[in-house]
Design an enzyme around this catalytic site. Structure first.
Site, mmCIF file in Angstrom:
data_model
loop_
_atom_site.group_PDB
_atom_site.id
_atom_site.type_symbol
_atom_site.label_atom_id
_atom_site.label_comp_id
_atom_site.label_asym_id
_atom_site.label_seq_id
_atom_site.Cartn_x
_atom_site.Cartn_y
_atom_site.Cartn_z
ATOM 1 N N SER A 164 25.758 -39.043 -5.896
ATOM 2 C CA SER A 164 24.504 -39.479 -6.112
ATOM 3 C C SER A 164 24.434 -39.846 -7.663
ATOM 4 C CB SER A 164 23.351 -38.179 -5.659
ATOM 5 O OG SER A 164 24.036 -37.201 -5.956
ATOM 6 N N LEU A 172 22.875 -27.833 -0.084
ATOM 7 C CA LEU A 172 21.621 -27.573 0.133
ATOM 8 C C LEU A 172 21.642 -26.100 0.234
ATOM 9 C CD1 LEU A 172 20.641 -29.904 3.118
ATOM 10 C CD2 LEU A 172 20.023 -30.225 0.779
ATOM 11 N N GLU A 180 13.763 -32.341 0.709
ATOM 12 C CA GLU A 180 14.383 -33.120 -0.740
ATOM 13 C C GLU A 180 14.658 -34.167 -0.430
ATOM 14 O OE1 GLU A 180 17.235 -30.935 -2.677
ATOM 15 O OE2 GLU A 180 15.802 -29.168 -2.901
ATOM 16 N N GLY A 194 15.561 -38.264 2.230
ATOM 17 C CA GLY A 194 15.383 -39.133 1.254
ATOM 18 C C GLY A 194 14.037 -39.843 1.035
ATOM 19 N N GLU A 252 0.755 -1.198 0.001
ATOM 20 C CA GLU A 252 -0.110 0.125 -0.096
ATOM 21 C C GLU A 252 0.730 1.353 0.051
ATOM 22 O OE1 GLU A 252 -0.283 -2.614 1.766
ATOM 23 O OE2 GLU A 252 -2.181 -2.926 2.954
ATOM 24 N N THR A 279 20.438 -39.153 3.480
ATOM 25 C CA THR A 279 20.749 -38.124 2.429
ATOM 26 C C THR A 279 22.105 -37.434 2.866
ATOM 27 O OG1 THR A 279 18.544 -37.996 1.863
ATOM 28 C CG2 THR A 279 19.989 -36.382 1.156
ATOM 29 N N THR A 317 12.311 -39.897 4.860
ATOM 30 C CA THR A 317 12.007 -38.786 5.394
ATOM 31 C C THR A 317 10.539 -38.307 4.500
ATOM 32 O OG1 THR A 317 14.047 -37.978 5.977
ATOM 33 C CG2 THR A 317 12.347 -36.400 5.569
HETATM 34 C C1 AOF Z 1 -0.081 -5.055 4.261
HETATM 35 N N1 AOF Z 1 0.669 -4.871 3.244
HETATM 36 O O1 AOF Z 1 2.347 -5.466 1.756
HETATM 37 C C2 AOF Z 1 2.394 -6.530 3.781
HETATM 38 C C3 AOF Z 1 1.441 -6.835 5.106
HETATM 39 O O2 AOF Z 1 7.212 -6.304 10.162
HETATM 40 P P1 AOF Z 1 6.137 -5.624 9.011
HETATM 41 O O3 AOF Z 1 5.989 -4.063 9.251
HETATM 42 O O4 AOF Z 1 6.570 -5.640 7.558
HETATM 43 O O5 AOF Z 1 4.758 -6.323 9.073
HETATM 44 C C4 AOF Z 1 4.680 -7.653 8.566
HETATM 45 C C5 AOF Z 1 3.338 -8.064 8.810
HETATM 46 O O6 AOF Z 1 2.468 -7.021 8.047
HETATM 47 C C6 AOF Z 1 3.081 -9.516 8.340
HETATM 48 O O7 AOF Z 1 3.137 -10.497 9.223
HETATM 49 C C7 AOF Z 1 1.741 -9.283 7.737
HETATM 50 O O8 AOF Z 1 0.717 -9.487 8.588
HETATM 51 C C8 AOF Z 1 1.396 -7.848 7.272
HETATM 52 N N2 AOF Z 1 2.022 -7.969 5.945
HETATM 53 N N3 AOF Z 1 0.430 -6.158 5.243
HETATM 54 O O9 AOF Z 1 -0.803 -4.449 4.816
HETATM 55 C C9 AOF Z 1 1.756 -5.564 3.123
HETATM 56 N N4 AOF Z 1 3.278 -7.280 3.581
HETATM 57 ZN ZN ZN Z 2 1.109 -2.774 6.063
#
Ligand code: AOF
Ligand code: ZN
Length: 342
Positions: free
Chosen positions: A168, A204, A285, A287, A46, A196, A290
């Site tokens: 492998s 990895l 991944e 083996g 936003e 693995t 798992t």
């Molecule tokens: C939104 N718009 O683009 C995203 C959201 O640590 P922060 O401030 O980046 O917050 C992360 C949290 O915000 C994430 O766990 C999720 O709940 C929300 N992400 N929210 O309005 C965004 N990436």
């Molecule tokens: Zn936000």
């Protein structure tokens, strides 16, 4: 909303453990701004979209589309809900709620309480699919689990080898293996079992594409892989979690954490630890043991299986999924089958 999803997807592999979020702002049938969450800790979608608007006067008559409920908490960044309020945007269209408990519903509630018209549930299924990792993590308090293996046309994932042969057998082709490295950048953790480590000595990491390496997660109940102390998983090059039930060894390796759990080791307690480490998704991944134990316990969400046009005639049998492929695609000479548990 489709445009929001396309923008959001650009953050794949870059915003983990955050959700993929895109935002489009429309005024008078014209897109006047758009943006997406591009890196972990960075501005939210936003914010990017609002900043991109060159005629801010139009915001007071605009509709903001976003695939995830605007946040209403102070995290690494301030709440988007307050920015929308400050800019006096009168109409917000949301794809899905934010399952993160600090937000869940509060963003929408706040916007409605100040008189913003809010619609929710637009293209909800597509929105939920895009954020399958984030949704599973917050709703089920465990990582999203993706199983991955390559098998021969006659159903083997490996030849029969002694543990000491550490080389492998190549089953899938180069293109498939490059794609697997891409997948490693997209998930937070990569899981292998003790066998693995002993047989393949995998690194990895991510070598054939650009991107961050995942956290290595090794399941080794009795710490038998310590007999192979020159293994890459002990090289200290990457964060590594070692799950076991024996006493933790007095061995300090950079970035490696010994995690002793009660015997018998089970996935539920492993997932609880991964949840506490904020690991929203894992790529498993191998083996075969798992993979099969996760299938048996129904602890998987998705499987990606390469079938290569080679015959091994004997060897280690591929895991049995008990599901039909959802779709498939050709990756050079291999066929890649996608499975989803539900
Ligand atoms: C939104 N718009 O683009 C995203 C959201 O640590 P922060 O401030 O980046 O917050 C992360 C949290 O915000 C994430 O766990 C999720 O709940 C929300 N992400 N929210 O309005 C965004 N990436
Ligand atoms: Zn936000």
């Amino acid at each position: 909303m489709s445009r929001c999803l396309a923008l959001a997807a650009k953050g794949l592999g870059k915003v983990k453990s955050n959700p993929l979020v895109g935002c489009v702002i429309v005024e008078n049938d014209e897109i006047i701004g758009e943006g997406y969450h591009a890196h972990f800790g960075g501005p939210h979608a936003e914010v990017m979209a609002i900043q991109s608007v060159t005629e801010p006067g139009r915001l007071a008559n605009a509709t903001l589309y976003v695939n995830l409920e605007p946040c209403h908490h102070f995290g690494k960044t301030p709440p988007c809900s307050l920015l929308i309020e400050e800019k006096k945007i009168p109409h917000v269209v949301v794809g899905q709620n934010d399952p993160f408990e600090k937000v869940n519903g509060k963003g929408i509630q706040h916007l409605r309480s100040i008189g913003v018209k809010v619609e929710i549930g637009i293209l909800e299924e597509e929105c939920r699919t895009l954020n399958k990792r984030f949704n599973t993590f917050h709703e089920q308090k465990r990582p999203y689990v993706i199983l991955k293996w390559a098998q021969s046309a006659d159903g083997f994932i490996d030849a029969i080898r002694t543990d000491h042969e550490r080389k492998s057998v190549a089953i899938s082709g180069m293109s498939s293996r490059t794609l697997s490295h891409q997948w490693r950048t997209e998930e937070m953790g990569i899981v292998v079992g003790r066998g693995t480590v002993e047989k393949d000595n995998p690194q990895l990491n991510v070598r054939w594409v650009e991107g961050d390496a995942p956290i290595r997660i090794v399941i080794d109940p009795h710490l038998k892989s310590l007999h192979f102390s020159d293994s890459h998983v002990f090289d200290g090059s990457q964060p590594t979690l070692f799950f076991h039930t024996n006493q933790s060894p007095h061995l300090s390796i950079p970035q490696l954490e010994w995690i002793q759990l009660e015997a018998p080791l089970n996935w539920e307690s492993i997932f609880q630890v991964l949840y506490r480490h904020n690991i929203t998704s894992i790529l498993v991944e191998g083996g075969a043991m798992t993979l099969q134990s996760l299938i048996q316990a129904q602890w998987w969400d998705e499987a990606r299986v390469f079938v290569a046009p080679i015959y091994l005639h004997e060897g280690i049998a591929a895991p049995l999924l008990n599901a039909s492929p959802h779709h498939s695609e050709s990756i050079a000479q291999d066929t890649l089958f996608y499975y989803y548990r539900k």
